[in-house]
Design a protein around this motif. Structure first.
Motif, PDB file in Angstrom:
ATOM      1  N   THR A 188      41.912 -20.207 -33.300  1.00  0.00           N
ATOM      2  CA  THR A 188      42.783 -19.037 -32.981  1.00  0.00           C
ATOM      3  C   THR A 188      42.103 -18.054 -32.266  1.00  0.00           C
ATOM      4  OG1 THR A 188      42.597 -18.124 -35.295  1.00  0.00           O
ATOM      5  CG2 THR A 188      44.275 -19.579 -35.024  1.00  0.00           C
ATOM      6  N   GLN A 189      42.719 -17.094 -31.845  1.00  0.00           N
ATOM      7  CA  GLN A 189      42.123 -16.083 -31.088  1.00  0.00           C
ATOM      8  C   GLN A 189      40.972 -15.375 -31.713  1.00  0.00           C
ATOM      9  OE1 GLN A 189      44.499 -13.271 -28.845  1.00  0.00           O
ATOM     10  NE2 GLN A 189      42.838 -11.737 -28.523  1.00  0.00           N
ATOM     11  N   ASP A 190      39.968 -14.887 -31.042  1.00  0.00           N
ATOM     12  CA  ASP A 190      38.756 -14.216 -31.388  1.00  0.00           C
ATOM     13  C   ASP A 190      37.839 -14.363 -30.245  1.00  0.00           C
ATOM     14  OD1 ASP A 190      37.413 -12.198 -32.612  1.00  0.00           O
ATOM     15  OD2 ASP A 190      36.638 -13.527 -34.471  1.00  0.00           O
ATOM     16  N   HIS A 191      36.998 -13.221 -30.326  1.00  0.00           N
ATOM     17  CA  HIS A 191      35.938 -13.597 -29.316  1.00  0.00           C
ATOM     18  C   HIS A 191      36.043 -13.572 -28.162  1.00  0.00           C
ATOM     19  CE1 HIS A 191      33.721 -13.696 -33.065  1.00  0.00           C
ATOM     20  NE2 HIS A 191      34.001 -15.041 -33.416  1.00  0.00           N
ATOM     21  N   LEU A 192      37.381 -13.225 -27.629  1.00  0.00           N
ATOM     22  CA  LEU A 192      37.669 -13.256 -26.010  1.00  0.00           C
ATOM     23  C   LEU A 192      36.714 -12.273 -25.176  1.00  0.00           C
ATOM     24  CD1 LEU A 192      41.306 -14.095 -25.731  1.00  0.00           C
ATOM     25  CD2 LEU A 192      39.541 -15.626 -25.969  1.00  0.00           C
ATOM     26  N   ASP A 193      36.021 -11.501 -25.818  1.00  0.00           N
ATOM     27  CA  ASP A 193      34.846 -10.608 -25.020  1.00  0.00           C
ATOM     28  C   ASP A 193      33.883 -11.406 -24.392  1.00  0.00           C
ATOM     29  OD1 ASP A 193      34.732 -10.969 -27.912  1.00  0.00           O
ATOM     30  OD2 ASP A 193      32.753  -9.646 -27.847  1.00  0.00           O
ATOM     31  N   PHE A 194      33.576 -12.491 -25.276  1.00  0.00           N
ATOM     32  CA  PHE A 194      32.591 -13.305 -24.982  1.00  0.00           C
ATOM     33  C   PHE A 194      33.077 -14.561 -23.966  1.00  0.00           C
ATOM     34  CE2 PHE A 194      29.314 -16.786 -25.759  1.00  0.00           C
ATOM     35  CZ  PHE A 194      28.201 -15.983 -25.743  1.00  0.00           C
ATOM     36  N   HIS A 195      33.958 -15.400 -24.537  1.00  0.00           N
ATOM     37  CA  HIS A 195      34.375 -16.556 -24.176  1.00  0.00           C
ATOM     38  C   HIS A 195      35.410 -16.101 -22.913  1.00  0.00           C
ATOM     39  CE1 HIS A 195      32.314 -18.818 -26.690  1.00  0.00           C
ATOM     40  NE2 HIS A 195      33.144 -18.057 -27.861  1.00  0.00           N
ATOM     41  N   THR A 255      38.435 -16.691 -22.014  1.00  0.00           N
ATOM     42  CA  THR A 255      39.744 -17.196 -22.262  1.00  0.00           C
ATOM     43  C   THR A 255      39.840 -18.163 -23.343  1.00  0.00           C
ATOM     44  OG1 THR A 255      39.191 -19.328 -20.972  1.00  0.00           O
ATOM     45  CG2 THR A 255      39.929 -17.362 -19.317  1.00  0.00           C
ATOM     46  N   MET A 256      40.982 -18.516 -24.175  1.00  0.00           N
ATOM     47  CA  MET A 256      40.928 -19.528 -25.131  1.00  0.00           C
ATOM     48  C   MET A 256      40.370 -20.857 -24.776  1.00  0.00           C
ATOM     49  SD  MET A 256      41.838 -18.122 -27.963  1.00  0.00           S
ATOM     50  CE  MET A 256      42.312 -19.442 -29.025  1.00  0.00           C
ATOM     51  N   ASP A 257      40.707 -21.253 -23.426  1.00  0.00           N
ATOM     52  CA  ASP A 257      40.186 -22.829 -22.708  1.00  0.00           C
ATOM     53  C   ASP A 257      38.708 -22.715 -23.039  1.00  0.00           C
ATOM     54  OD1 ASP A 257      42.222 -24.018 -22.207  1.00  0.00           O
ATOM     55  OD2 ASP A 257      42.494 -23.848 -20.227  1.00  0.00           O
ATOM     56  N   ARG A 258      38.162 -21.693 -22.475  1.00  0.00           N
ATOM     57  CA  ARG A 258      36.588 -21.484 -22.776  1.00  0.00           C
ATOM     58  C   ARG A 258      35.994 -21.473 -24.056  1.00  0.00           C
ATOM     59  NH1 ARG A 258      34.959 -17.827 -17.950  1.00  0.00           N
ATOM     60  NH2 ARG A 258      32.683 -18.047 -19.069  1.00  0.00           N
ATOM     61  N   CYS A 301      39.643  -2.494 -36.419  1.00  0.00           N
ATOM     62  CA  CYS A 301      39.104  -3.577 -35.581  1.00  0.00           C
ATOM     63  C   CYS A 301      37.724  -3.302 -34.806  1.00  0.00           C
ATOM     64  CB  CYS A 301      40.131  -3.850 -34.398  1.00  0.00           C
ATOM     65  SG  CYS A 301      41.769  -4.473 -34.549  1.00  0.00           S
ATOM     66  N   GLY A 302      36.766  -4.124 -35.009  1.00  0.00           N
ATOM     67  CA  GLY A 302      35.710  -3.727 -34.603  1.00  0.00           C
ATOM     68  C   GLY A 302      35.302  -3.223 -33.365  1.00  0.00           C
ATOM     69  N   GLY A 303      34.398  -2.612 -33.039  1.00  0.00           N
ATOM     70  CA  GLY A 303      33.881  -1.966 -31.693  1.00  0.00           C
ATOM     71  C   GLY A 303      32.976  -3.200 -30.997  1.00  0.00           C
ATOM     72  N   ASP A 304      33.069  -3.066 -29.687  1.00  0.00           N
ATOM     73  CA  ASP A 304      31.951  -3.852 -28.787  1.00  0.00           C
ATOM     74  C   ASP A 304      32.603  -5.389 -29.100  1.00  0.00           C
ATOM     75  OD1 ASP A 304      30.761  -1.677 -27.999  1.00  0.00           O
ATOM     76  OD2 ASP A 304      29.368  -2.034 -29.625  1.00  0.00           O
ATOM     77  N   ARG A 305      33.807  -5.620 -29.558  1.00  0.00           N
ATOM     78  CA  ARG A 305      34.366  -6.947 -29.861  1.00  0.00           C
ATOM     79  C   ARG A 305      35.659  -6.997 -29.207  1.00  0.00           C
ATOM     80  NH1 ARG A 305      29.890  -7.428 -31.501  1.00  0.00           N
ATOM     81  NH2 ARG A 305      28.948  -8.227 -33.265  1.00  0.00           N
ATOM     82  N   ASP A 306      36.102  -8.260 -29.169  1.00  0.00           N
ATOM     83  CA  ASP A 306      37.584  -8.507 -28.476  1.00  0.00           C
ATOM     84  C   ASP A 306      38.443  -7.457 -28.392  1.00  0.00           C
ATOM     85  OD1 ASP A 306      39.657  -9.912 -27.617  1.00  0.00           O
ATOM     86  OD2 ASP A 306      39.500 -11.528 -28.687  1.00  0.00           O
ATOM     87  N   LYS A 307      38.931  -6.915 -27.441  1.00  0.00           N
ATOM     88  CA  LYS A 307      39.811  -5.738 -27.521  1.00  0.00           C
ATOM     89  C   LYS A 307      41.014  -6.198 -27.557  1.00  0.00           C
ATOM     90  CE  LYS A 307      36.922  -2.175 -25.151  1.00  0.00           C
ATOM     91  NZ  LYS A 307      36.498  -1.830 -23.985  1.00  0.00           N
ATOM     92  N   THR A 308      41.429  -7.437 -26.866  1.00  0.00           N
ATOM     93  CA  THR A 308      42.778  -7.758 -26.971  1.00  0.00           C
ATOM     94  C   THR A 308      43.383  -8.302 -28.115  1.00  0.00           C
ATOM     95  OG1 THR A 308      42.210 -10.214 -26.451  1.00  0.00           O
ATOM     96  CG2 THR A 308      42.481  -8.723 -24.419  1.00  0.00           C
TER      97      THR A 308
END
Ligand SMILES: CC(=O)N[C@H]1[C@@H](OP(=O)(O)OP(=O)(O)OC[C@H]2O[C@@H](n3ccc(=O)[nH]c3=O)[C@H](O)[C@@H]2O)O[C@H](CO)[C@@H](O)[C@@H]1O[C@H](C)C(=O)N[C@@H](C)C(=O)N[C@H](CCC(=O)O)C(=O)O
Ligand SMILES: Nc1ncnc2c1ncn2[C@@H]1O[C@H](COP(=O)(O)OP(=O)(O)OP(=O)(O)O)[C@@H](O)[C@H]1O
Ligand SMILES: N[C@H](CCC[C@H](N)C(=O)O)C(=O)O
Length: 490
Positions: free
Chosen positions: A200-207, A209-212, A379-386
């Motif tokens: 499920t959604q997390d770490h979109l700051d790094f990846h 998109t969900m596909d990636r 919500c954590g800073g420097d992490r997925d803002k969305t």
């Protein structure tokens, strides 16, 4: 090990024929270099390890692996991808440790830590020596070490496995993060059982998109079981209720075992009953059927239990023995942990820090809260803002009294993170208390019999990360203090 021997494991077409010093360790941080180290230059997200090669040599490095030529007084071996070379060399340097034990890896957005601790209990009850690598710590037989990452870099990882092998660990259980898969930290690990919890959604700051993100997880299964070695079968344990499983079934050559609740699965739970004291369900595993009574709470706990049972069966463990271990487990630190200090309403500390986990845990609380639900969430800073506005929406729709607060702002402005959350809930009722300590005290002071207070996001963490500072902070301690002060003032 001599440099030439070590480099032979890279199987390069072009043999290195220069000096041949004795290599005493492999390091990617110049501050850890000792006499005789092989220093690997990694181009990071913050700095470029190549810039520390000279310092590494001054500290005693006997050779350097780099992605470009460097003018140094020691041999420099240029490779295409130094992270990959480091994984291959670390595995060889430490004597291929994961081939000497059973290795179970767990990947997925939520449930990795919980599932790994369930498996640890199952194997310990069989009097096996176990090793554990994950978010909370690294454990080698009976010794526990602090960890920085859920899945450490390949050198740290292989060194830990080497120490496990030395300590006669027979089963190692580890969490495999998507970052680790993407960055090749687990190359060289010979997994026997690869478990998938959910995506499920997390770490979109790094990846991005969900596909990636799904593709990164998929690497775990595509790298598993391609050679059919008779005495070492490989298993992919997959969640039949998660859409990503279809992709992972295609990706893997390993034997697939599925578990689930809603869809057909090899290992399945039905007739689930949840209350404030635990969860019961009927398990079907092939022709076998068992009634299971857990001390763990929530449908998400059933998923974790199913994945742990499935992995244990893949390892050849007995079903009834496995169930006894699972039924015995009281919980995992910071995961739906009840804080009891004689107050007349439940206070729960939980590590939910993603939209899906927050939703699951709030729905579970909703099963037994009779009156109000107070949720303290940030919500954590420097992490997925969305995920910020989404988590705020979930809090507002599933709790009667949402309180937004800080959770590891890191380099970001805590007030801005809160504004990002608020953007998702315009017109909704909520309270903002930036200071987490005050937010907890506020909820505990207001709650009454029949209400539930859920403190989400930090679980077992004992710190608040503000700028570069690591400030001591423990939700469980703060909850207890708030309860004491409330009881004291009655
Ligand atoms: C984005 C990311 O993954 N970063 C990881 C990465 O850091 P980095 O790229 O910034 O490294 P860097 O500081 O630029 O350094 C580059 C190289 O120079 C070397 N160096 C650096 C400084 C110096 O003085 N001397 C020196 O030699 C470093 O050792 C390194 O080899 O390499 C570091 C060493 O391996 C990791 O600790 C670090 O994780 C950071 C702490 C992190 O927060 N990572 C998160 C995003 C992460 O990986 N999370 C997952 C869990 C996610 C989940 O499922 O919840 C995890 O597995 O932990
Ligand atoms: N199977 C699950 N499905 C959805 N949510 C879950 C599941 N298991 C646990 N959770 C929720 O997620 C939170 C984190 O659980 P856990 O620590 O086991 O996950 P994790 O994958 O290790 O997370 P992280 O890698 O971020 O540490 C729990 O506190 C709970 O709220
Ligand atoms: N492994 C997760 C943990 C998040 C925990 C939460 N408290 C936060 O700081 O966002 C991460 O590093 O994204």
């Amino acid at each position: 090990m001599k440099l030439h021997k070590l480099l032979s494991y890279l199987h390069s077409l072009f043999t290195y024929e220069g000096e041949n010093p004795e290599i005493t360790s492999i390091e990617n941080d110049n501050r850890k270099v000792i006499d005789g180290s092989l220093f690997v230059c990694i181009k990071g997200y913050t700095v470029d390890g190549h810039d520390f090669a000279q310092l590494a040599v001054e500290h005693g490095a006997a050779a350097v692996i780099a992605e470009r030529p460097l003018d140094l007084d020691v041999p420099v071996i240029v490779v295409r991808d130094s992270s990959r070379a480091m994984a291959v060399l670390a595995d060889a340097f430490y004597g291929h440790p994961t081939q000497k034990m059973r290795l179970i890896g767990i990947t997925g957005t939520n449930g990795k830590t919980t599932t790994s601790h369930l498996l640890e209990k199952i194997f310990e009850d069989r009097h096996e020596k176990t090793g554990l690598i994950g978010t909370m710590y690294t454990k080698i037989a009976d010794t526990v070490y602090e960890t920085k990452n859920t899945t450490p870099d390949s050198v740290t990882l292989q060194k830990a496995f080497h120490e496990m092998a030395e300590a006669s660990v027979s089963t190692a259980i580890m969490e495999v993060s998507s970052h680790a898969l993407e960055l090749g930290r687990v190359h060289g690990c010979d997994y026997d059982i690869a478990v998938f919890t959910n995506l499920t959604q997390d770490h979109l700051d790094f990846h991005k998109t969900m596909d990636r993100y799904r593709q990164a997880k998929s690497l775990f299964f595509s790298q598993l079981g391609n050679a059919y070695i008779e005495n070492r079968p490989k298993y992919a344990v997959l969640n039949a209720d998660d859409e990503a499983t279809a992709d992972f079934i295609k990706a893997t050559a390993a034997t697939v075992v599925t578990y689930g609740i809603d869809n057909e699965a090899d290992i399945r739970a039905k007739d689930i009953k949840i209350d404030a004291n635990g969860t019961s369900f009927t398990l079907t595993a092939g022709k076998e059927e068992r009634y299971i009574q857990l001390k763990l709470i929530g449908k998400f706990s059933v998923y974790n239990v199913l994945s742990a049972i499935s992995a244990a069966l893949c390892a050849g463990n007995d079903l009834d023995e496995t169930i006894r271990s699972i039924e015995d487990i009281k919980g995992v630190a910071g995961r739906f942990e009840l804080i009891s200090a004689n107050q007349d309403f439940p206070v729960i500390v939980d590590y939910a820090h993603t939209p899906d986990s927050l939703e699951n845990v709030l729905k579970t609380v909703g099963e037994f809260a009779r009156k109000k639900i107070y949720v303290i969430v940030g919500c954590g800073g420097d992490r997925d803002k969305t995920k910020r506005p989404i988590m705020a929406q979930i809090a507002c729709s599933l709790a009667t009294d949402p309180i937004f607060t800080s959770d590891n702002p890191r380099s970001e402005d805590a007030a801005q993170i809160l504004r990002d959350m608020e953007a998702g809930v315009v017109g909704k009722e909520y309270t903002v208390i930036e200071d987490r300590r005050q937010a907890i005290a506020y909820a505990v002071s207001k709650a009454e019999e029949g209400d539930v207070v859920l403190i989400a996001g930090k679980g077992h963490e004992t710190y608040q990360l503000v700028g570069d500072e690591v400030l001591h902070f423990d939700d469980r301690e703060e909850a207890e203090k708030a309860i004491q002060s409330r009881l004291g003032s009655v």
